[in-house]
Design a protein around this motif. Sequence first.
Motif, PDB file in Angstrom:
ATOM      1  N   SER A 190      -7.123   4.972  16.830  1.00 59.62           N
ATOM      2  CA  SER A 190      -7.407   5.352  15.435  1.00 59.62           C
ATOM      3  C   SER A 190      -8.855   5.771  15.238  1.00 59.62           C
ATOM      4  CB  SER A 190      -7.062   4.192  14.506  1.00 59.62           C
ATOM      5  OG  SER A 190      -7.948   3.100  14.719  1.00 59.62           O
ATOM      6  N   LEU A 191      -9.713   5.465  16.201  1.00 61.12           N
ATOM      7  CA  LEU A 191     -11.124   5.843  16.066  1.00 61.12           C
ATOM      8  C   LEU A 191     -11.300   7.361  16.040  1.00 61.12           C
ATOM      9  CD1 LEU A 191     -12.794   3.235  18.469  1.00 61.12           C
ATOM     10  CD2 LEU A 191     -12.718   3.201  15.955  1.00 61.12           C
ATOM     11  N   VAL A 192     -10.348   8.110  16.639  1.00 56.81           N
ATOM     12  CA  VAL A 192     -10.480   9.572  16.656  1.00 56.81           C
ATOM     13  C   VAL A 192     -10.166  10.174  15.292  1.00 56.81           C
ATOM     14  CG1 VAL A 192      -9.901   9.648  19.108  1.00 56.81           C
ATOM     15  CG2 VAL A 192      -8.098  10.009  17.409  1.00 56.81           C
ATOM     16  N   VAL A 193      -9.541   9.403  14.407  1.00 50.46           N
ATOM     17  CA  VAL A 193      -9.262   9.887  13.046  1.00 50.46           C
ATOM     18  C   VAL A 193      -9.854   8.918  12.028  1.00 50.46           C
ATOM     19  CG1 VAL A 193      -7.201  11.234  13.607  1.00 50.46           C
ATOM     20  CG2 VAL A 193      -6.989   8.792  13.170  1.00 50.46           C
ATOM     21  N   ALA A 194     -10.927   8.248  12.389  1.00 49.28           N
ATOM     22  CA  ALA A 194     -11.493   7.195  11.535  1.00 49.28           C
ATOM     23  C   ALA A 194     -11.900   7.707  10.165  1.00 49.28           C
ATOM     24  CB  ALA A 194     -12.693   6.555  12.244  1.00 49.28           C
ATOM     25  N   ASP A 195     -12.309   8.986  10.083  1.00 52.48           N
ATOM     26  CA  ASP A 195     -12.758   9.524   8.791  1.00 52.48           C
ATOM     27  C   ASP A 195     -11.609   9.807   7.844  1.00 52.48           C
ATOM     28  OD1 ASP A 195     -15.326   9.431   9.786  1.00 52.48           O
ATOM     29  OD2 ASP A 195     -15.311  11.536  10.470  1.00 52.48           O
ATOM     30  N   SER A 196     -10.384   9.837   8.346  1.00 54.53           N
ATOM     31  CA  SER A 196      -9.242  10.264   7.518  1.00 54.53           C
ATOM     32  C   SER A 196      -8.261   9.142   7.197  1.00 54.53           C
ATOM     33  CB  SER A 196      -8.478  11.390   8.230  1.00 54.53           C
ATOM     34  OG  SER A 196      -9.335  12.443   8.574  1.00 54.53           O
ATOM     35  N   VAL A 197      -8.450   7.960   7.740  1.00 50.23           N
ATOM     36  CA  VAL A 197      -7.475   6.879   7.548  1.00 50.23           C
ATOM     37  C   VAL A 197      -8.184   5.617   7.075  1.00 50.23           C
ATOM     38  CG1 VAL A 197      -5.889   7.790   9.285  1.00 50.23           C
ATOM     39  CG2 VAL A 197      -7.658   6.165   9.967  1.00 50.23           C
ATOM     40  N   THR A 198      -7.391   4.724   6.508  1.00 52.31           N
ATOM     41  CA  THR A 198      -7.907   3.434   6.045  1.00 52.31           C
ATOM     42  C   THR A 198      -7.482   2.328   7.008  1.00 52.31           C
ATOM     43  OG1 THR A 198      -5.947   2.940   4.724  1.00 52.31           O
ATOM     44  CG2 THR A 198      -7.707   4.223   3.666  1.00 52.31           C
ATOM     45  N   LEU A 199      -8.028   1.146   6.789  1.00 51.47           N
ATOM     46  CA  LEU A 199      -7.681   0.003   7.627  1.00 51.47           C
ATOM     47  C   LEU A 199      -6.206  -0.328   7.506  1.00 51.47           C
ATOM     48  CD1 LEU A 199      -8.522  -2.304   9.491  1.00 51.47           C
ATOM     49  CD2 LEU A 199      -9.115  -3.642   7.447  1.00 51.47           C
ATOM     50  N   VAL A 200      -5.677  -0.224   6.275  1.00 48.90           N
ATOM     51  CA  VAL A 200      -4.256  -0.517   6.069  1.00 48.90           C
ATOM     52  C   VAL A 200      -3.383   0.455   6.861  1.00 48.90           C
ATOM     53  CG1 VAL A 200      -2.395  -0.586   4.359  1.00 48.90           C
ATOM     54  CG2 VAL A 200      -4.640  -1.531   3.797  1.00 48.90           C
ATOM     55  N   THR A 201      -3.771   1.729   6.887  1.00 44.67           N
ATOM     56  CA  THR A 201      -3.034   2.737   7.638  1.00 44.67           C
ATOM     57  C   THR A 201      -3.026   2.413   9.130  1.00 44.67           C
ATOM     58  OG1 THR A 201      -3.555   4.464   6.026  1.00 44.67           O
ATOM     59  CG2 THR A 201      -2.945   5.179   8.242  1.00 44.67           C
ATOM     60  N   VAL A 202      -4.197   2.028   9.637  1.00 42.11           N
ATOM     61  CA  VAL A 202      -4.293   1.685  11.055  1.00 42.11           C
ATOM     62  C   VAL A 202      -3.423   0.476  11.379  1.00 42.11           C
ATOM     63  CG1 VAL A 202      -5.849   0.899  12.880  1.00 42.11           C
ATOM     64  CG2 VAL A 202      -6.594   2.669  11.274  1.00 42.11           C
ATOM     65  N   LEU A 203      -3.446  -0.538  10.529  1.00 40.41           N
ATOM     66  CA  LEU A 203      -2.634  -1.736  10.759  1.00 40.41           C
ATOM     67  C   LEU A 203      -1.145  -1.393  10.747  1.00 40.41           C
ATOM     68  CD1 LEU A 203      -4.542  -4.434   8.655  1.00 40.41           C
ATOM     69  CD2 LEU A 203      -4.430  -4.227  11.147  1.00 40.41           C
ATOM     70  N   CYS A 204      -0.735  -0.544   9.816  1.00 36.95           N
ATOM     71  CA  CYS A 204       0.683  -0.145   9.758  1.00 36.95           C
ATOM     72  C   CYS A 204       1.096   0.576  11.035  1.00 36.95           C
ATOM     73  CB  CYS A 204       0.926   0.757   8.549  1.00 36.95           C
ATOM     74  SG  CYS A 204       0.857  -0.102   6.960  1.00 36.95           S
ATOM     75  N   ALA A 205       0.247   1.493  11.509  1.00 32.04           N
ATOM     76  CA  ALA A 205       0.570   2.233  12.724  1.00 32.04           C
ATOM     77  C   ALA A 205       0.611   1.305  13.933  1.00 32.04           C
ATOM     78  CB  ALA A 205      -0.443   3.347  12.943  1.00 32.04           C
ATOM     79  N   ALA A 206      -0.348   0.351  14.011  1.00 39.98           N
ATOM     80  CA  ALA A 206      -0.406  -0.560  15.156  1.00 39.98           C
ATOM     81  C   ALA A 206       0.794  -1.495  15.180  1.00 39.98           C
ATOM     82  CB  ALA A 206      -1.705  -1.363  15.114  1.00 39.98           C
ATOM     83  N   VAL A 207       1.102  -2.100  14.023  1.00 44.78           N
ATOM     84  CA  VAL A 207       2.235  -3.026  13.968  1.00 44.78           C
ATOM     85  C   VAL A 207       3.549  -2.279  14.198  1.00 44.78           C
ATOM     86  CG1 VAL A 207       3.546  -4.587  12.477  1.00 44.78           C
ATOM     87  CG2 VAL A 207       1.039  -4.667  12.479  1.00 44.78           C
ATOM     88  N   GLY A 208       3.686  -1.103  13.594  1.00 42.32           N
ATOM     89  CA  GLY A 208       4.904  -0.312  13.806  1.00 42.32           C
ATOM     90  C   GLY A 208       5.085   0.086  15.260  1.00 42.32           C
ATOM     91  N   GLY A 209       3.982   0.486  15.905  1.00 42.60           N
ATOM     92  CA  GLY A 209       4.067   0.822  17.322  1.00 42.60           C
ATOM     93  C   GLY A 209       4.479  -0.361  18.169  1.00 42.60           C
ATOM     94  N   ALA A 210       3.924  -1.540  17.848  1.00 43.86           N
ATOM     95  CA  ALA A 210       4.284  -2.748  18.598  1.00 43.86           C
ATOM     96  C   ALA A 210       5.754  -3.104  18.394  1.00 43.86           C
ATOM     97  CB  ALA A 210       3.395  -3.910  18.165  1.00 43.86           C
ATOM     98  N   VAL A 211       6.262  -2.895  17.178  1.00 48.84           N
ATOM     99  CA  VAL A 211       7.676  -3.183  16.906  1.00 48.84           C
ATOM    100  C   VAL A 211       8.578  -2.236  17.694  1.00 48.84           C
ATOM    101  CG1 VAL A 211       9.470  -3.125  15.132  1.00 48.84           C
ATOM    102  CG2 VAL A 211       7.261  -4.188  14.633  1.00 48.84           C
ATOM    103  N   VAL A 212       8.217  -0.959  17.729  1.00 46.67           N
ATOM    104  CA  VAL A 212       8.994   0.009  18.508  1.00 46.67           C
ATOM    105  C   VAL A 212       8.938  -0.342  19.988  1.00 46.67           C
ATOM    106  CG1 VAL A 212       9.131   2.420  19.222  1.00 46.67           C
ATOM    107  CG2 VAL A 212       8.737   1.852  16.821  1.00 46.67           C
ATOM    108  N   SER A 213       7.759  -0.729  20.459  1.00 50.35           N
ATOM    109  CA  SER A 213       7.616  -1.125  21.863  1.00 50.35           C
ATOM    110  C   SER A 213       8.517  -2.313  22.190  1.00 50.35           C
ATOM    111  CB  SER A 213       6.150  -1.484  22.140  1.00 50.35           C
ATOM    112  OG  SER A 213       5.977  -1.951  23.452  1.00 50.35           O
ATOM    113  N   ARG A 214       8.593  -3.258  21.286  1.00 48.65           N
ATOM    114  CA  ARG A 214       9.465  -4.412  21.502  1.00 48.65           C
ATOM    115  C   ARG A 214      10.931  -3.979  21.522  1.00 48.65           C
ATOM    116  NH1 ARG A 214       9.306  -9.895  21.162  1.00 48.65           N
ATOM    117  NH2 ARG A 214      11.200 -10.950  20.473  1.00 48.65           N
ATOM    118  N   GLY A 215      11.294  -3.085  20.604  1.00 48.34           N
ATOM    119  CA  GLY A 215      12.671  -2.603  20.573  1.00 48.34           C
ATOM    120  C   GLY A 215      13.068  -1.860  21.833  1.00 48.34           C
ATOM    121  N   LEU A 216      12.091  -1.267  22.509  1.00 50.97           N
ATOM    122  CA  LEU A 216      12.349  -0.553  23.761  1.00 50.97           C
ATOM    123  C   LEU A 216      12.216  -1.465  24.976  1.00 50.97           C
ATOM    124  CD1 LEU A 216      10.395   2.737  22.958  1.00 50.97           C
ATOM    125  CD2 LEU A 216      12.880   2.449  23.033  1.00 50.97           C
TER     126      LEU A 216
END
Length: 513
Positions: free
Chosen positions: A31-57
């Motif tokens: 998320s550091l590559v888009v740090a100027d365009s996103v908020t902390l909440v956005t980063v947390l949503c993407a990180a948690v969602g990615g981890a959930v998908v990883s678990r599902g796989l």
Amino acid sequence: MRLHMDDVVPGLASVTPLLIAADLLAVTGASLVVADSVTLVTVLCAAVGGAVVSRGLSLQRSRLVLSVLEDLPALCLTAIAATLLLLATSGLDVGDGGSVLGPVAAFAATTLGLLATLRGVAYTLVRAGRRRGVLSHPVVIVGTDGVARRLAAALLADRSLGLHPVGFVDDDVETALDLPVPLLGALGDLPHAMRALDVNDVIFAFGNAPDERALALVRYCQSQDHQVFVVPRFYEMMGLDRPSRIEVVRDVAVVRLRRWRVRPHALLVKRCFDATLSAAALAALAPLMLGIALAVRLETGPGVIFRQVRVGRGGRTFELMKFRSMKPADPSESATAWNIDNDHRIGPVGRFLRRTGLDELPQLVNILRGDMSLVGPRPERPYFVEQFSRETRGYGHRHRVPMGLTGWAQVNDLRGDTSIDDRVRADNYYIENWSLWGDVKIVVRTARTLVRPQPAATPASVGPTTADHGTGDDRAAEVTVDPAVVRRIDGAQRPPTGQRGSEGSPESVRRGA
């Protein structure tokens, strides 16, 4: 039974927390590559969602062979999911063209790169720990045929797989057989060997014992929360399949069986589910039950509730309740007669109740007070439990869980005068694949069975015995582990000869209920 860290906090004793941390860190770092365009909440949503998908796989499970290359397709899907979540929660407008697509593509590529890199670091640390014995597990191999010996040799040669064979168990082993690790005893010695050597993992390969004995020990090991691997038939035709939990050691496919699902916390959830639904059902159906009680009273006289001793979980007995559907008979008849559907003493009300299953409604009280569950194997009388446990392979395994008002056998039309063996197989399938959602589906499907007629009896399945029963030797094969194991695996405690139901008529023999 030993207390494992998994019993306290599931997954803590495995590599799963390390892999979850790697996934979260990868998305957060990207998320550091888009740090100027996103908020902390956005980063947390993407990180948690990615981890959930990883678990599902199934990327966060411990595996024997740890390979980033094998994981790469699933890692790509995880990176795509994290990117889509970032877009959905950031409010970025992809219509802006290159001004947005460039950073988004950079985020996706960085996420994939970090996922692969951090996972590679985690795998390197885990493999190093396994080689040093820190993260490896001793394992006993059941069977001494060529496949079992090849597995042992492969595991001994590559310590990074995480399993270290300490011995074999098998029946009738040739003394001249060259084994890479010691022979610990016969098949029945497996529980003692695992306790003596403090072993929690076991691989079931191919040996000299009958399948029935091996299956009984697989169920025992699962009930003790051991990690069980099995070599499937036609293993040569199988390859790595992460969702199916198939792993490959050199040229041998092994299936990692799921841990025993009916743990204390699962039973607590099931109990809350039972208590909530049974209380709600009793409240909603109170007028109907009152009307049924009045109709039964007018047709059969005093005593609208029939009570009978049944065998529940672990062989404990309880008093099951039903609406009476015929006039009282000799109490001994109710304990030993199998089916009364054609009895001339059943009146119109009783016949209607039996056909629709409404005579079972008082068992909601049994469920509310904890005698039984909404879903599970149907409870049987001590007389037949003793007979079926002696004659039908796997019957005692049904008593590993609470008995139920309905079950997998009932919604698959295994009721009435149908094969006891088929019902036993259905009940054990339900136990070994239990889930709360499965219980919900069975409850919903039960409503549909109430309007269907009972299955017609076939000559091979009439009455409490069938032509498919195991022999006395088969039965003994299930209980030769040791006396304590017999009590846990085989379920029901043997009732005294001649034990009878508490009162009433030959009710509840319908549907082999």
